[in-house]
Design a protein around this motif. Structure first.
Motif, PDB file in Angstrom:
ATOM      1  N   LEU A 128       7.769 -26.349  -2.529  1.00 18.96           N
ATOM      2  CA  LEU A 128       8.119 -26.119  -1.138  1.00 18.96           C
ATOM      3  C   LEU A 128       7.100 -26.799  -0.235  1.00 18.96           C
ATOM      4  CD1 LEU A 128       8.941 -22.326  -1.492  1.00 18.96           C
ATOM      5  CD2 LEU A 128      10.619 -24.118  -0.999  1.00 18.96           C
ATOM      6  N   VAL A 129       7.558 -27.212   0.947  1.00 14.85           N
ATOM      7  CA  VAL A 129       6.680 -27.855   1.926  1.00 14.85           C
ATOM      8  C   VAL A 129       6.741 -27.082   3.227  1.00 14.85           C
ATOM      9  CG1 VAL A 129       6.229 -29.939   3.277  1.00 14.85           C
ATOM     10  CG2 VAL A 129       6.936 -30.135   0.877  1.00 14.85           C
ATOM     11  N   TRP A 130       5.583 -26.702   3.695  1.00 13.38           N
ATOM     12  CA  TRP A 130       5.394 -26.141   5.032  1.00 13.38           C
ATOM     13  C   TRP A 130       4.839 -27.289   5.870  1.00 13.38           C
ATOM     14  CZ3 TRP A 130       3.783 -20.705   6.575  1.00 13.38           C
ATOM     15  CH2 TRP A 130       3.109 -20.675   7.790  1.00 13.38           C
ATOM     16  N   GLN A 131       5.560 -27.719   6.889  1.00 18.90           N
ATOM     17  CA  GLN A 131       5.175 -28.899   7.658  1.00 18.90           C
ATOM     18  C   GLN A 131       4.692 -28.511   9.047  1.00 18.90           C
ATOM     19  OE1 GLN A 131       5.279 -32.475   6.819  1.00 18.90           O
ATOM     20  NE2 GLN A 131       3.955 -32.291   8.629  1.00 18.90           N
ATOM     21  N   ASP A 132       3.417 -28.726   9.289  1.00 21.87           N
ATOM     22  CA  ASP A 132       2.884 -28.573  10.643  1.00 21.87           C
ATOM     23  C   ASP A 132       3.331 -29.743  11.511  1.00 21.87           C
ATOM     24  OD1 ASP A 132       1.446 -26.400   9.690  1.00 21.87           O
ATOM     25  OD2 ASP A 132      -0.494 -27.122  10.420  1.00 21.87           O
ATOM     26  N   PHE A 133       3.579 -29.473  12.800  1.00 18.26           N
ATOM     27  CA  PHE A 133       3.544 -30.554  13.762  1.00 18.26           C
ATOM     28  C   PHE A 133       2.070 -30.894  13.973  1.00 18.26           C
ATOM     29  CE2 PHE A 133       7.770 -28.708  15.052  1.00 18.26           C
ATOM     30  CZ  PHE A 133       8.500 -29.752  14.515  1.00 18.26           C
TER      31      PHE A 133
END
Length: 817
Positions: free
Chosen positions: A380-385
């Motif tokens: 899984l990927v948690w993507q910050d701006f």
């Protein structure tokens, strides 16, 4: 659509700044995609900034300017033909010209630029890209908009460049420049596919794919009606949409009963499906796109409960305990990274039983290889701006850049099933509340409009299929004025008090709902450290060592953290091992605490998995890709089934965590032993732990443990947990407690150890013998009479006895014999 890469024939030269004599006046062959640093290093005439104190030798680069040039041998545009230059990434302050005519002025490395050049092409043109100092540009923008608070000296928040390019508390200050992502020329007629956004969902057993298509019409010739066709060739599903003259957007809905379902690693398989999108007019194909995607759903459960409110990631409706790590750029010089580099890094993460990578907001939107591999491997990927540790002006020229980069990257990343969470940024909402920013800002904008309005609005338009959080830490849907963003009982939480001001045992003071940052420092492995530093610099107060320790009072915090548990060694080799062991202990302690509270706590995201150069940091894998002892601690603490002894309400409890899909039938042996390992009492406990469940057991043999001078050992199915209420510095050191022998075997070596008395945290620091050596296990605790075999993989031909030397075979007695 005809597309051709423009990656050959480039040169680069300095055109501004006080550059070294080895650079001044020279025209170098340039790598595209690439950066100037990489090309300068290729000459062999400038020092590697990763080694010794050479980072400082590159400070001149911060205020330099560079000019890339290449021949552009493209035929003139035909009637009705659009011709465009597409730059997928320019780092950062760039001016693009063709034969001296400016066609673009850019200020953002995180977005794509598409430039209309049809009027300029003659068949033989000269293309040039000038890069000016990003630092000087940021200083001008800051002077224009007013200074905004930030965690670091440079105005990282006044230019849209990778924030950590300006240095961080684990990274160098190099401030790269260059054509860092692909550049191509594209020729097209009538219309093209401007964007394709496949948004997947699941409804029962039916998969639905809404393929959103944006079309650009050329405006140079009559387009008429357009046809969009979307196909899932492997599933035999096709859909179409017709665009009447002037219409530029359509949605093709594809429905797949019994669709293959994508799951994160540990929860199921990762079937990917091919998607083909074709744009045509009157039977003539104009453009086409081939993508991969998958069927799954993601959401965040923020339901209020008796403890506050949940923060639980749901995949396909199933709560997933996040065993995560924070991800920074794998190499500060980004363009050196290959797909193989990412694959190796992902394998190290998977080897540590990780199921989520958080792409941190001070870095970049990662390469396509990164997300493709995450899809394939189930990470899984948690993507910050890309906003971190700073207040950001909401006025121009920054606002429109944020709008463009978010739009670009949401569209680019939307096909990836691995992408599970969008996040507004790192520690910015928290900083506004706690770091004295309000007084400094005096009412000026600081980013709230991005987190609360702009980003949610863009996601509602472009990607409503994924959850969004306004920041980390933050509480989704609750303004910071109503609830502190780092409240452990709600939303996401960062725990940095234990590193900055207290011992790691203070993790027990709170039970966060989802801990998205915490960690403990240690130097890199010995082989990495000795590659980066000269022998005379191998001391913790040397200027070169300190240049590779970026944290404020980092060594002081390491020593104070050690002093809680060990006598702080004076010898550098012993200190190096002690700090690595303490990091491993801190890692285990924190992760086991968090996991033991599931499902109240539903996420543990360690800071951090990796490094971008050789440095003392919170990583568990160092800048050369070597696994620190803490990696082995993380692997054990992340094991799908976990046995841990945890203090609860003044008593010691046996906690069993079962993060598998099968019930766990438990036969536990719990023992009380003295400092030598003699068994004083023992007890067997049976039971069952539900799938994805946690069980807390009271065991009589553990009574009085917290006030004891004895140790407590729990064994279940080959898993072991050891609880010692006495600090190591207060335990007796038993001479000759461990005997060892080593031999060569196919592929490397075996080291067999046998305990004569209790021995904690046995480790073979194999890289001290050979730089390529890797050991299969580490941090093994043995009771009297127990044996363990460490297997070392290495191609080096060495005396096997070296693996049993006092600086290689280590234990919790941190001072070498």
């Amino acid at each position: 659509m005809i597309s051709k890469e423009l990656h050959t024939g480039w040169t680069v030269r300095a055109v501004g700044g006080d550059v070294p004599a080895a650079v001044a006046g020279r025209t170098l062959s340039a790598t595209v995609p690439g950066t100037v640093h990489v090309d300068l290093l290729a000459t062999g005439e400038l020092p590697d900034p990763y080694l010794g104190a050479h980072e400082s030798d590159w400070a001149w680069f911060h205020r330099s300017a560079w000019r890339y040039e290449a021949d552009l041998s493209e035929p003139a545009a035909e009637p009705g033909e659009r011709v465009e230059l597409v730059f997928e990434g320019l780092d950062t302050v760039a001016t693009v010209t063709i034969d001296g005519t400016e066609v673009a002025s850019t200020r953002n490395m995180h977005r794509t630029y598409r430039l209309d050049v049809r009027e300029l092409l003659t068949g033989s043109n000269r293309l040039a890209v000038r890069f000016d100092s990003a630092l000087e540009h940021a200083e001008k923008v800051e002077a224009q908009l007013g200074r905004r608070p930030r965690a670091y000296p440079h105005p990282i928040n006044a230019v849209r460049k990778m924030a950590c390019s300006f240095g961080w508390d684990w990274g160098p200050d190099l401030q790269t420049a260059g054509i860092w992502r692909p550049v191509r020329v594209q020729r097209w007629r009538t219309a093209r596919l401007a964007a394709v956004r496949p948004l997947a969902s699941l409804d029962g057993g039916t998969g639905r794919l809404a393929v959103h298509v944006d079309v650009e019409r050329s405006g140079l010739e009559e387009a008429g009606e357009l046809l969009v066709e979307a196909r899932l060739p492997g599933l035999g599903v096709t859909g179409t949409a017709r665009l009447a003259p002037g219409v530029v957007a359509a949605v093709v809905l594809l429905e797949v009963p019994g669709a293959p379902v994508w799951w994160p690693v540990g929860y199921g398989e990762q079937p990917l499906v091919d998607l083909e999108v074709r744009l045509s007019a009157a039977g003539r194909e104009l453009d086409a796109r081939a993508l991969r995607t998958a069927f799954r759903s993601v959401a965040i459960d923020t339901t209020p409960d008796e403890h506050g409110s949940r923060f639980a990631l749901l995949v396909n409706g199933v709560p997933v305990f996040v065993r995560g790590v924070n991800w920074i750029p794998e190499d500060h010089l980004l363009t050196r990274l290959t797909r193989d580099d990412y694959a190796a890094a992902f394998d190290r993460a998977l080897g540590a039983n990780v199921n989520l990578l958080r792409v941190w907001g001070g870095g970049v939107f990662e390469s396509d290889d990164f997300y493709d591999l995450a899809d394939e491997k189930g990470l899984l990927v948690w993507q910050d701006f890309l906003l971190a540790c700073a207040a950001y002006a909401e006025e121009e020229p920054l606002r429109s850049e944020f709008l463009a980069e978010v739009r670009d990257n949401v569209v680019r990343l939307s096909p990836h099933p691995s992408l599970a969470v969008w996040n507004g940024g790192n520690e910015n909402v928290w900083g506004h509340e706690d770091w004295g920013w309000k007084e400094d800002l005096a009412g000026a904008s600081w980013g709230a409009g991005y987190y609360d309005e702009l980003f949610p609005a863009l996601l509602a338009e472009l990607d409503p299929s994924r959850p969004y959080s306004p920041g980390s830490p933050a509480n989704p849907g609750v303004p910071a004025s109503e609830l502190h963003p780092n409240d452990p009982d709600h939303g996401t939480h960062h725990q940095w008090e234990v590193w900055n001001r207290a011992d790691y045992t203070h993790h027990l003071d709170a039970v966060p709902r989802f801990c998205s940052e915490f960690g403990w420092q240690a130097p890199p492995t010995w082989a990495t450290l000795t590659r980066a530093l000269a022998p005379e610099d191998l001391r913790k107060d040397s200027p070169a060592f300190l240049l590779h320790q970026k944290a404020e009072d980092g060594n002081g915090k390491l020593d104070r953290g050690l002093a809680h548990h060990f006598e702080v060694p004076q010898d550098f080799a012993d200190w190096h091992w002690a700090t690595q062991l303490n990091q491993a202990r801190a890692t285990s302690f924190a992760v086991e605490h968090l996991r033991s509270w599931s499902p109240r706590t539903m996420g543990s995201v360690l800071w951090q998995i990796n490094d971008c150069w050789p440095v003392t940091s919170w990583s568990v894998v160092d800048g050369d890709g070597r696994r620190k002892p803490a990696w082995y601690a993380l692997r054990a603490a992340h094991a799908p089934r976990l046995v841990t002894l945890q203090p609860r309400e003044g008593r010691l409890r046996l906690v069993l965590v079962n993060d598998t899909a099968q019930e766990w039938v438990v036969d536990a042996l719990v023992r009380r032993v003295d400092a030598s390992g003699e068994v004083l009492a023992s007890e067997r406990i049976g039971g069952r732990v539900a799938a994805r469940g946690t069980a807390v057991q009271a065991v009589p043999v553990l009574d009085g443990a917290l006030g004891s001078t004895d140790l407590f050992v729990a064994d279940v199915d080959g898993l072991r947990s050891v609880f010692c209420p006495v600090e190591d510095k207060d335990l007796p050191v038993v001479a000759g407690a461990l005997e060892a022998e080593a031999c060569a075997v196919d592929g490397g070596y075996e080291v067999r150890v046998r305990a004569r008395s209790l021995v904690r945290d046995v480790a073979v620091l194999a890289d001290r013998v050979a730089p390529d050596a890797e050991v299969d296990d580490m941090l093994v605790t043995l009771l009297p009479g127990e044996e363990h075999v460490f297997r070392v993989s290495s191609r080096a031909a060495v005396d096997p006895a070296e693996f049993t030397g006092p600086l290689v075979l280590r234990t919790s007695a941190v001072v070498s014999a």
